[in-house]
Enzyme design. Structure first.
Site, short mmCIF file in Angstrom:
data_model
loop_
_atom_site.label_atom_id
_atom_site.label_comp_id
_atom_site.label_asym_id
_atom_site.label_seq_id
_atom_site.Cartn_x
_atom_site.Cartn_y
_atom_site.Cartn_z
N GLU A 20 1.26 -0.48 -4.92
CA GLU A 20 0.52 0.74 -5.29
C GLU A 20 1.54 1.86 -5.38
O GLU A 20 2.18 2.21 -4.39
CB GLU A 20 -0.53 1.07 -4.23
CG GLU A 20 -1.35 2.29 -4.59
CD GLU A 20 -2.08 2.89 -3.40
OE1 GLU A 20 -3.09 3.56 -3.61
OE2 GLU A 20 -1.63 2.72 -2.25
N ASP A 25 0.83 -1.20 0.00
CA ASP A 25 0.00 0.00 0.00
C ASP A 25 0.87 1.26 0.00
O ASP A 25 1.90 1.31 0.68
CB ASP A 25 -0.84 -0.05 1.28
CG ASP A 25 -1.81 1.10 1.42
OD1 ASP A 25 -2.76 1.14 0.63
OD2 ASP A 25 -1.61 1.95 2.31
C1 GLC Z 1 -3.96 3.36 -0.04
C2 GLC Z 1 -5.25 2.57 0.00
C3 GLC Z 1 -6.36 3.49 0.41
C4 GLC Z 1 -6.07 4.05 1.77
C5 GLC Z 1 -4.67 4.70 1.80
C6 GLC Z 1 -4.24 4.99 3.20
O1 GLC Z 1 -3.98 4.36 -0.99
O2 GLC Z 1 -5.47 1.97 -1.24
O3 GLC Z 1 -7.60 2.86 0.39
O4 GLC Z 1 -7.02 4.99 2.13
O5 GLC Z 1 -3.70 3.87 1.23
O6 GLC Z 1 -3.92 3.79 3.84
#
Ligand code: GLC
Length: 557
Positions: A293, A229
């Site tokens: 991500e 993440d």
């Molecule tokens: C990432 C996740 C998202 C979350 C953020 C903070 O972007 O995909 O859903 O709000 O991290 O953890």
């Protein structure tokens, strides 16, 4: 156990080059790692299937629905957070990385889910959230207890600026300053997201060790990898330099958190070093995968693969979600992406997710079929989000049912992520078979028409299209392992070829709501149309594509 139905027609039935070409093609597929061949299915556990009547999905619910995944032909599941959490951000705020939240079940339930998936030949990757914890995490409780606490340095603390306010101008993505004052210890702590999600300090070696052990905890239990993440924001500038204003900022239309260009908080070189360390942990185990991500910037995505020191196997690519949906714009996005990744890199394509608006809403239901065909025929690993296969749209959320903190804190800019997180619908019964209780988010008003059971009864539905595409991809080496050959898209038709040994497959997608003529050289065999009603046709020289129709053709080699 359900059998995966073989596709009705694939290139196996017509390989002009004969046995040796076929062998070469099969060998090329066999050389790929599992995650290069896999179709990934993202599950947000809160929104998938409830079994205890609390209106929120759970692990037993996922187990109960595995027949659906197998029927579709899914190879791997990416599961959003299941960890112990106060759930202020959908579980992305953990108090314990190595415990399952009772809302979802127990560690034993998790082990059963993993065993069931593996028993059916499917893999499982978990969400890994390295950037922050919940402010309720025992590490943070210790860290904030005093400046002398050994865990003080596990988070990012700083003294006030000269005016007594925050140390600098950095902004939280979820609104306001990224710094929160801690009265007890007289310093500010940094949070890229909610103030209840303090950032871990990745410069601290002990933090890195502890997080590596979190990975090992799950790898030892047998998980097949992780989706990391928010990986581009792990480290911030050590000098705490102010971020500059974004020249494109428009006070009327741009959400306030985007006022600054995140030069000193995003994409810092140290973050990439830390990803290399995570990858090294993954590589201690055979055959695992690390996806990440990376905030979706195509021109930066190549860096996330790494070179002699690898980073991610699959930095997640949102180019299709961010593209303007027409043939010319799409061919440019696709080309920019393939050019941005290193030669050794394996591509991937995401067409849905828990942070992204549903394509069926943004590009419309008809083009959602085209998007499915595109993602499942481009070179690279496809990812889609539970519900995409039944064409779920953005579900309207009345103000009193808003859950997403993003919308609450930065209201009015269309940032709410609840509409894409509306629960999965399984049948036309009460609450779509999702729960016997009250669903935690509205289900939408088209549940009776748009649910798994109803679409399964219609062999020309989007659901069947997904199934047929996945089966065709698996059965067609050129689609799994073949080279991508761009063609010039014109007349609103996005076109490209996939080629392997003596196999050539042409994909032609009509992005317009009008019929369009497609010319081809020679003859071809139509393998699949998005309308699921033309397979087996022989095309000689030209064919008409109907409005919003995509086709896959086997060309003469
Ligand atoms: C990432 C996740 C998202 C979350 C953020 C903070 O972007 O995909 O859903 O709000 O991290 O953890």
């Amino acid at each position: 156990m359900l059998q995966k139905t073989p596709p009705r027609r694939d290139l196996r039935t017509r390989t002009p080059g004969g046995a040796s070409a076929r062998r070469n093609a099969d060998e090329a597929v066999a050389r790929l790692a599992w995650w290069q061949k896999a179709v990934f299915y993202q599950i947000a556990p809160l929104s998938f299937q409830d079994t205890d009547g609390d209106g929120k999905g759970d692990i037993n619910g996922i187990i109960q629905r595995l027949d659906h995944l197998e029927w579709l032909g899914i190879d791997a599941v990416w599961l959003c957070p299941i960890y112990s959490s106060p759930m202020l951000d959908f579980g992305y705020d953990m108090v314990d990385f190595c415990a399952v939240d009772p809302l979802f079940g127990s560690l034993a339930d998790f082990d059963r889910l993993l065993a069931e998936l593996h028993g059916r030949g499917m893999k499982l990757i978990l969400d890994f959230i390295p950037n922050h914890t919940s402010d309720q995490h025992p590490w943070f409780t210790e860290s904030r207890s005093s400046r002398e606490n050994p865990k003080r340095d596990w988070y990012v603390w700083a003294d006030p600026g000269p005016d007594g306010g925050p140390p600098n101008n950095w902004l939280s993505r979820f609104g306001g300053s990224a710094w929160e004052w801690d009265h007890g210890s007289g310093q500010y702590y940094y949070h890229a997201f909610l103030k209840e999600q303090p950032d871990l300090n990745w410069r601290n070696r002990d933090v890195r060790r502890a997080m590596a052990d979190v990975l090992r905890f799950w790898l030892d239990r047998g998980v097949d990898g992780f989706r990391v993440d928010a990986s581009a924001v792990l480290a911030e500038d050590e000098l705490l330099r102010d971020d500059p204003p974004d020249p494109k900022f428009d006070a009327e239309t741009t959400p306030p958190p985007q006022r600054l260009t995140r030069v000193f908080t995003d994409d810092r070189p140290e973050s990439l070093d830390y990803l290399e360390e995570l990858r090294a942990v993954i590589d201690e185990y055979p055959d695992r995968v690390l996806a990440g991500e990376v905030q979706g910037k195509t021109n930066r995505i190549g860096h996330f693969y790494g070179n002699d020191r690898p980073r991610f196997h699959l930095p997640l690519n949102f180019a299709l979600l961010d593209a303007k949906w027409n043939a010319v714009a799409l061919q440019a996005q696709i080309d920019a992406y393939y050019n941005a990744i290193p030669d050794h890199a394996w591509p991937d394509w995401v067409i849905g997710g828990h942070d992204k608006k549903r394509l069926a809403s943004t590009i419309g239901k008809a083009q959602a079929r085209v998007a499915a065909m595109l993602a499942l025929t481009l070179k690279g690993t496809p990812f889609f989000f539970a519900g995409d296969e039944i064409g779920m749209e953005q579900v309207p959320i009345p103000p009193d049912r808003i859950r997403d903190p993003f919308e609450r804190l930065v209201p009015g800019y269309g940032l709410n992520r609840d509409p894409e997180r509306s629960p999965m619908r399984w049948d036309s019964g009460p609450h779509g078979g999702f729960t016997t209780g009250e669903p935690y988010l509205p289900m939408g008003d088209d549940v009776e028409r748009r649910n798994v059971r109803t679409l399964k009864d219609d062999q020309r539905s989007l659901l069947w299209l997904y199934r047929r595409l996945i089966a065709l991809r698996r059965a067609t080496p050129a689609l799994t392992a073949g080279d991508h050959r761009p063609l010039r898209s014109r007349n609103d038709i996005l076109r490209f070829e996939r080629a392997l040994a003596d196999q050539r497959v042409l994909v032609a997608l009509n992005t317009s709501p009008q019929p369009r003529r497609l010319d081809i050289a020679g003859t071809a065999n139509l393998l699949l149309s998005t309308n699921l009603d033309r397979d087996g046709e022989t095309i000689r020289g030209a064919t008409m594509l109907r409005a919003d129709e995509g086709i896959i053709l086997a060309l003469d080699a």
